[in-house]
Design an enzyme around this catalytic site. Structure first.
Site, short mmCIF file in Angstrom:
data_model
loop_
_atom_site.label_atom_id
_atom_site.label_comp_id
_atom_site.label_asym_id
_atom_site.label_seq_id
_atom_site.Cartn_x
_atom_site.Cartn_y
_atom_site.Cartn_z
N ASP A 1 1.05 -0.84 4.35
CA ASP A 1 -0.18 -1.05 3.52
C ASP A 1 -0.14 -2.53 2.85
O ASP A 1 -0.48 -2.61 1.91
CB ASP A 1 -0.25 0.16 2.34
CG ASP A 1 -0.73 1.20 2.85
OD1 ASP A 1 -1.91 1.11 3.51
OD2 ASP A 1 -0.23 2.44 2.58
N ASP B 1 -6.53 3.78 8.86
CA ASP B 1 -6.53 2.83 7.71
C ASP B 1 -5.91 1.76 8.07
O ASP B 1 -6.13 0.36 7.53
CB ASP B 1 -6.01 3.70 6.61
CG ASP B 1 -6.24 5.06 6.38
OD1 ASP B 1 -6.44 5.62 7.49
OD2 ASP B 1 -6.40 5.36 5.19
#
Length: 414
Positions: A120, A180
């Site tokens: 991330d 994602d």
């Protein structure tokens, strides 16, 4: 032709209606500024020790996460987006103060730049330090993004041709990739361009290509999670973690897919990525209810749970698509504006109490601007109050980014 639906207008389109442009802009600014300056003493904002993530529907204040959480870059990112807007139009908070607040909120996050235990880093680093580098040319911010891109690249596997999402880079079992992860490729492409590091862009393109081939169904919908065999590169499982079922389409996952594929097209001009984004966008838009705000999963029984963050991500993603492929302006520009309009109409939180001049916030109220976000409603899980009907920091981030894109197109009043 684009200034439609005057009764519910997007921020700063300057049309008559209940959502008057400057009023909405000030309300968004009040929420973000109020949170950013909370605890300010003698004109000094203290160094943050926690970063806003969500506001549960029965509360008003943000729940804060430690600096290592995946969402930490979004709040300083919203400050950078407001700073970007302040360079074009006059806001009630100066560019100088917004710049200072953005750097105050991002500074402790720089420690994340060398982490190899998370996929991330694009969210955590590029969505704040990246804006700093782009908008100000700051050399430290620029280097921080490159360092983070190098760290992220360590999670790439040449057999699966993807970047690992979950688990340690030393894990030898199932190699997990979530949709994602498409959102972190922009950092790799940008760093590759800035530093001439083609290894980073090659990794990004490899991941995007493999995701395009494996994560998308024939109708343009997506699976959330895939497992790969690290020896053969074969897909061994397709399922969901936050959606309704393994065969359903989680709305925010679909949003990540659209935006991420547009980003891959932007940097490569590979029309296969654009075509994939278009097919995914058409699926998303066709599945919207009459009021235009997506439910949390396109295939779940209608429960009333929405995910406004999915709508704002797609609004910004569609405008991104129009920027990169102007031939699709007539198809998608108004749909993006509609998403913004409808989201604000259904889910604007009660306004903060503030004075206009000098700008001061005395009561933030519900800390996020948008309500009706859903983090997770997978029926196989036990959920907390934070899982649904929440305000989400990233929902606000992509709303503001979408509005800034409209400003860049000359469709918002400066």
């Amino acid at each position: 032709m684009y200034f439609l639906r005057a009764a519910v207008v997007a921020i700063a389109l300057q049309l008559s209606g209940v959502a008057n442009g400057d009023v909405i802009e000030d309300r968004i600014l009040a929420k973000i500024y109020g949170v950013a300056t909370k605890g300010k003493t003698n004109g000094v904002v203290p160094t943050p020790t926690g970063w806003p993530e969500y506001v549960i529907g029965t509360a008003t204040s943000y729940t804060y996460q430690s600096s290592g959480a995946w969402t930490t870059g979004f709040f300083p990112g919203t400050l950078w987006l407001l700073y970007q807007r302040s360079l074009t139009k006059t806001l009630k908070v100066s560019s100088v103060e917004l710049l200072s607040l953005a750097r105050t909120w991002q500074a402790p996050l720089r420690a994340n730049k060398d982490r190899t235990d998370t996929h991330d880093l694009g969210f955590m680093i590029h969505d704040c330090f990246g804006w700093d580098a782009i908008l100000t040319g700051n050399a430290t911010a620029r280097q921080t993004v490159h360092d983070a891109a190098i760290a992220l690249s360590q999670r790439y596997n040449s057999v699966t041709k993807t970047i690992r999402s979950w688990g340690s880079i030393s894990d030898t079992g199932s190699f997990t990739v979530i949709i994602d992860n498409m959102m972190n490729l922009g950092m790799l492409y940008w760093a590759a361009q800035q530093f001439g590091n083609t290894t980073l862009s090659d990794i990004a393109t490899s991941h995007a290509t493999t995701t395009m081939n494996n994560h998308f169904r024939t109708d343009g919908s997506t699976w959330h999670v895939l497992n790969y065999n690290q020896v053969t590169g074969a897909v061994t499982a397709k399922y969901t973690n936050q959606g309704y079922s393994d065969s359903s389409t989680w709305a925010r996952g679909q949003a990540w897919a659209i935006y991420g594929m547009v980003s891959a097209y932007r940097w490569t001009k590979n029309t296969a990525f654009l075509d994939t984004a278009i097919k995914a966008a058409d699926y998303f838009l066709a599945g919207l209810p009459a009021d235009g705000v997506p439910y949390w999963d396109f295939n779940a029984p209608v429960t009333g749970l929405r995910d406004t963050s999915a709508g704002t991500i797609v609004a910004s993603g569609l405008l991104y698509l129009v920027e990169q492929a102007p031939a699709y302006k007539d198809k998608y520009l108004q749909r993006a504006i509609d998403l913004i309009d409808d989201t604000i109409a259904l889910s604007q939180s009660p306004p903060a109490v503030y004075t206009a001049s000098p700008f001061a916030v005395s009561d933030i109220g519900f800390n996020a601007f948008l309500m009706n976000g859903t983090i997770d409603n997978n029926p196989a899980k036990t959920h907390t109050a934070a899982s649904s009907n929440t305000g989400l920091v990233y929902g606000d981030y992509y709303l503001i980014e979408a509005q800034n894109r409209l400003l860049g197109m000359g469709l918002l009043a400066a």
